[in-house]
Each structure stands twice: as structure tokens, then as C-alpha cells.
Design a protein around this motif. Sequence first.
Motif, mmCIF file in Angstrom:
data_model
loop_
_atom_site.group_PDB
_atom_site.id
_atom_site.type_symbol
_atom_site.label_atom_id
_atom_site.label_comp_id
_atom_site.label_asym_id
_atom_site.label_seq_id
_atom_site.Cartn_x
_atom_site.Cartn_y
_atom_site.Cartn_z
ATOM 1 N N GLU A 80 -49.381 3.559 -17.008
ATOM 2 C CA GLU A 80 -50.040 4.503 -16.109
ATOM 3 C C GLU A 80 -49.226 5.799 -16.048
ATOM 4 O O GLU A 80 -48.367 5.972 -15.187
ATOM 5 N N ASN A 83 -50.759 10.063 -12.269
ATOM 6 C CA ASN A 83 -50.750 9.715 -10.854
ATOM 7 C C ASN A 83 -51.348 10.875 -10.062
ATOM 8 O O ASN A 83 -51.235 12.036 -10.472
ATOM 9 N N LYS A 103 -51.622 8.731 -0.158
ATOM 10 C CA LYS A 103 -51.155 8.303 -1.480
ATOM 11 C C LYS A 103 -51.675 6.919 -1.823
ATOM 12 O O LYS A 103 -52.094 6.663 -2.961
ATOM 13 N N LYS A 104 -51.671 6.020 -0.847
ATOM 14 C CA LYS A 104 -52.161 4.668 -1.098
ATOM 15 C C LYS A 104 -53.675 4.661 -1.319
ATOM 16 O O LYS A 104 -54.193 3.872 -2.113
ATOM 17 N N GLN A 107 -54.688 5.401 -4.956
ATOM 18 C CA GLN A 107 -54.329 4.463 -6.015
ATOM 19 C C GLN A 107 -55.533 3.841 -6.723
ATOM 20 O O GLN A 107 -55.513 3.663 -7.940
ATOM 21 N N VAL A 110 -56.568 6.185 -9.340
ATOM 22 C CA VAL A 110 -55.618 6.159 -10.450
ATOM 23 C C VAL A 110 -55.898 4.968 -11.357
ATOM 24 O O VAL A 110 -55.815 5.072 -12.588
ATOM 25 N N LYS A 111 -56.251 3.834 -10.767
ATOM 26 C CA LYS A 111 -56.569 2.653 -11.566
ATOM 27 C C LYS A 111 -57.805 2.904 -12.435
ATOM 28 O O LYS A 111 -57.863 2.453 -13.597
ATOM 29 N N ALA A 488 -44.673 3.303 -7.994
ATOM 30 C CA ALA A 488 -45.971 3.279 -7.317
ATOM 31 C C ALA A 488 -45.778 3.378 -5.807
ATOM 32 O O ALA A 488 -44.895 2.719 -5.240
ATOM 33 N N ASP A 490 -47.411 2.072 -3.488
ATOM 34 C CA ASP A 490 -47.633 0.795 -2.811
ATOM 35 C C ASP A 490 -46.326 0.039 -2.581
ATOM 36 O O ASP A 490 -46.252 -0.816 -1.693
#
Length: 527
Positions: A80, A83, A103-104, A107, A110-111, A488, A490
Motif C-alpha cells: 500500500e 495513503n 484518518k481512520k 482507511q 485507501v483499501k 497505518a 489504525d
Amino acid sequence: MAEITARECAQRSDQAWDIRDLWRSLLSEAYELALAARNPYTGSKKNAKPMNRQFDSTAPISVIRAANRLLMELTPPDYEWVNLAPGPLLEMQFKENDIAVLKKQLQPVVKMLALVFSSGKFINAIWEMYIDLLIAGMGCLLVMPNKKNDVEPVSVTCVSQSEVATEYDAHGDLCGVYRKRSNFKVRQILQMWPDAKMPAELEAMLKKQASGKAQDPEIDLLETCCYGEAWEYKVQWRKSGDDPVVIYKTTYATCPWVIFNWSRLPGLPYGPGPVLLALPDIRTANMVVEMLLKNSSLALAGMYIAQDDGVLNPATIRITPGGIIPVARTGGPMGSSIAPLPTSRNFDVSQLVLEELRGNIKKTLFDNALPAAESTVRSPTEIMERVRELSQDIGGNIGRFTTDLVQLVRRVMDIQHSLGLIPPVKVDQYALKVQVNSPLARAQALNEVKVVVEWLSTVNQLGGPQAVMLAAKVEDIYGWIAGKMGVAPDLLRDRAEREQMQQQVAQIVASQQAGALPAQPAAALAA
């Protein structure tokens, strides 16, 4: 702003191609010497390309190795390297806890991006683009929606730079991309553009083909993509002497073309790539190897002189290695009927020249691989120095590549949103920004981490741990380092969670001091 007409697009295309054609002969030679099998300027696309001028394999091998290295250092597969993060505008307006929550929330987007960038089609397309980028100095990716494919709804295709001419506005921004598609099959028009409007002449061609009265017809198309209020994409059929006929047109919020440039010359939309910079050495290396082969063939087969005594027929003799040259005498009063011709067989100086040329070619193409296993063992310092040297050599291009990769991400996000795969997310690098966390970009970010770590070490040596706590926000440094290293979000605790942990630890310590709890080891507290 009014829509850009087909005629205006065609005129702008002609002007862009007038400039592009000035590079044709130079680029053709670069492909011929560096990677003749992929030369788009010679022969037919259906036939294998001859490699008559390639005598030295240094340049082709180095180009392939450099493309592989760029792939692994900039856009590595199964990694990855992209971001999404709040930009400076949001960081000024929101609190740290809100930024951490945002930010979370980003994600999952981003995936979804990672699914596109880890697909085999994208990896193959970006690798082919790196080949063109290294040889011609320009690589082209066409990013389009693919509604018929649920597995890969985003289609990323590498288009040969020989088919593309670009145009830039007065500010130096891309404002036009023009592609010439030769020998395009008429039956593939509706496959490529289902909503295309077929002219009567093309419909007649298809009917003749269906009835078996004509072979598979082919035409030349012009794809134009010009920027007005939006990106206006048109597919035109240009017949000689007639105005262009628009077969298909649409508009996009983002440019479907992602153009990568190795460099740009002032006043021109193009610049040389590494192969063009190394072209003098590549030419000379090929010439030296060619001379070595000719000299070797003469040394092995020899060349002879023959007396024209009526026995031999000079008309049938060729001057080649192993050939015979007719002369009046081969030596002495009469001489032998045939004798060897002395030739220069010592060409050892060429090896010294060739070694230097090959070294220059490899250095220009970043092919500074480690020595073979049987050679002298290299120290870790030398290995790290090679990595740092690559970062320095290509450092000036990282900014351009990063900008182009940001445009690629924006285009993919635009398509995914139009297909309903992700929520509307606008990337403008102010409110929301794209972070490229490729190994090469991360190596540059680690230099900043190195500076901070050295500063903390110096403060600790001068004043001890108490001076470090007074001088630095230690609780924030860990998160900052994690961001630079591409960890990450997370996996990181936000400020609220850290404060809650500190309160829990403080309560445990206070209880221990009060004697309510027995002393526990530090490991138990951490758990």
C-alpha cells in the motif's frame, strides 16, 4: 466557456504533433539501440522487430533492470504505497482527536485504491510505462472506467508514447492530449465505446464484412482530450480533405490521461530520458562491439590473396572473412596459387574503452547492482551508500513522479466514486492530501526522522532525560515518526486514548503507593 469544437481539437492536435515529430528520428534511434524489440517507429506492430544494430546488450539489460527497480521503489506490487490524510487546511481547523478519527475513516478508501494498484493489469501497465519513461523520457497511462468488468472496474492501460502528443498551457499545466490510432478495426469501435455514433460509411463497411464481401476493415482514429470547463474527450474519424467526424464524446472531471515526464525542456513539452542522455555511450559501445566481432571473424576465418593465373575466376570472389582477393602476384617470381592475407588481430585496447562505456551506461540507467557472490564481500556501509546514491540520483525526479502519481490516484478515485464504490472524496492537497509512501519516498522521509533522532540524542547527552522531556513533546514524536515511516493510523493511539492510558497508569501507581495493591512488575502494568 463554450465546448471546444472538433475542428479546433484537430488543429491543436496538428500543432502538437508538429512539435512531437521533431523528436521522431532521435527516439527511433534510442529504441533501436536500447530495446529494438519494442521500437514503435519501425516495422509493423504485428511483426517482430529486427535487432540488426544491437551488438552490445548493456543498454537493454540496464533498461529492464531500471524499470524493475522503479517498479519496486515507486509503486511496489502488494504494498500500500498510497495513503490519504488530512491536509494542512484541516489540520489548522480541527483538533488532533478529530484528525485521528478522520484518518481512520479514510482507511476503507485507501483499501479500495489498493485493489486497483495491486491488480496484475495495473502492474503490467505501470511497468511498460517505466520502459517508455526511461527510453523516451515520457510515459502515458490511460485510466478509464470499465463498467463491463466487475472484477476490475478501473482499466489502466499503457499507451505507447509514439502515439501521443501533449500540449501545455501558459502556466505549464497539461491542457491537451492527442492520440493517433492507426489501423483500428471498425468492428472494435462499439466494443471500445458502446455509445458511439457510427457514420453511414462505417456502417456500410461493417455490413460488407458481415456479408463476406470485404475483409476486416481498418481506419485511422484521433483521440483528443482538451481542457475547457472540464476534460472534453472526443474520438474523431479524420478523412482526407474532410472535416473530422466525431464518433464519440464525453466529459470527465479529471483527465483520463496520466502523463509521466522524466524531464522537461524550457519552452517544450518534452525532455530527454536516461537513455537519450546515455545515447552517445550506447552508440559507441555498439560500434566497438561490432568492430570486435568483425575483427574476430577475420582472425578466425582469415582473408586470402589469390594469384590471377587463369585458374581462379576473380569475378566469383567476395571480400569477406574467408574470402579471396585476386592479385597479380602472391610473392616471389611466381608465388603460390593462394596465400593468407595478414590482418590486424590485436584489438585489446577496445576492451578498456568498452569497460568504461558500459560503466557510464549503467550509471546513467541506475544499474548499480551489487557485485556477484563470488567477488569480495561488501560491507553494510557500502550497501547503504548504494541505496543513498540512488535516492540522490533520482531525487530530482521524485517530486515530478509524486505529482503524477497524485493525479493517478485522483483519477482512480473519480472513477470509483462514479461507479458508487466509494463516497465522494475530493483530493486537493489542501483539505485532503495524497501521501505516496513508496520505499524511495519513504527513504527521503526517513532523513527527517534521522535529524530528529540525532537532535534528541544530543539533548540527552547534554542534559539527560529531564532535558529531553523539557525540550521535546516526546508524546507527539512517536506518532510523527510513525507517519513518516508509513505506519497505518489504525495501529496508533490518538491523544484521547493516550490520556486515558496515562490516567489508568496513574491510578494503579497511586493505589500501589497507598498499599491497596501489591507491587506489580512493569510488564503487568504494560499489559
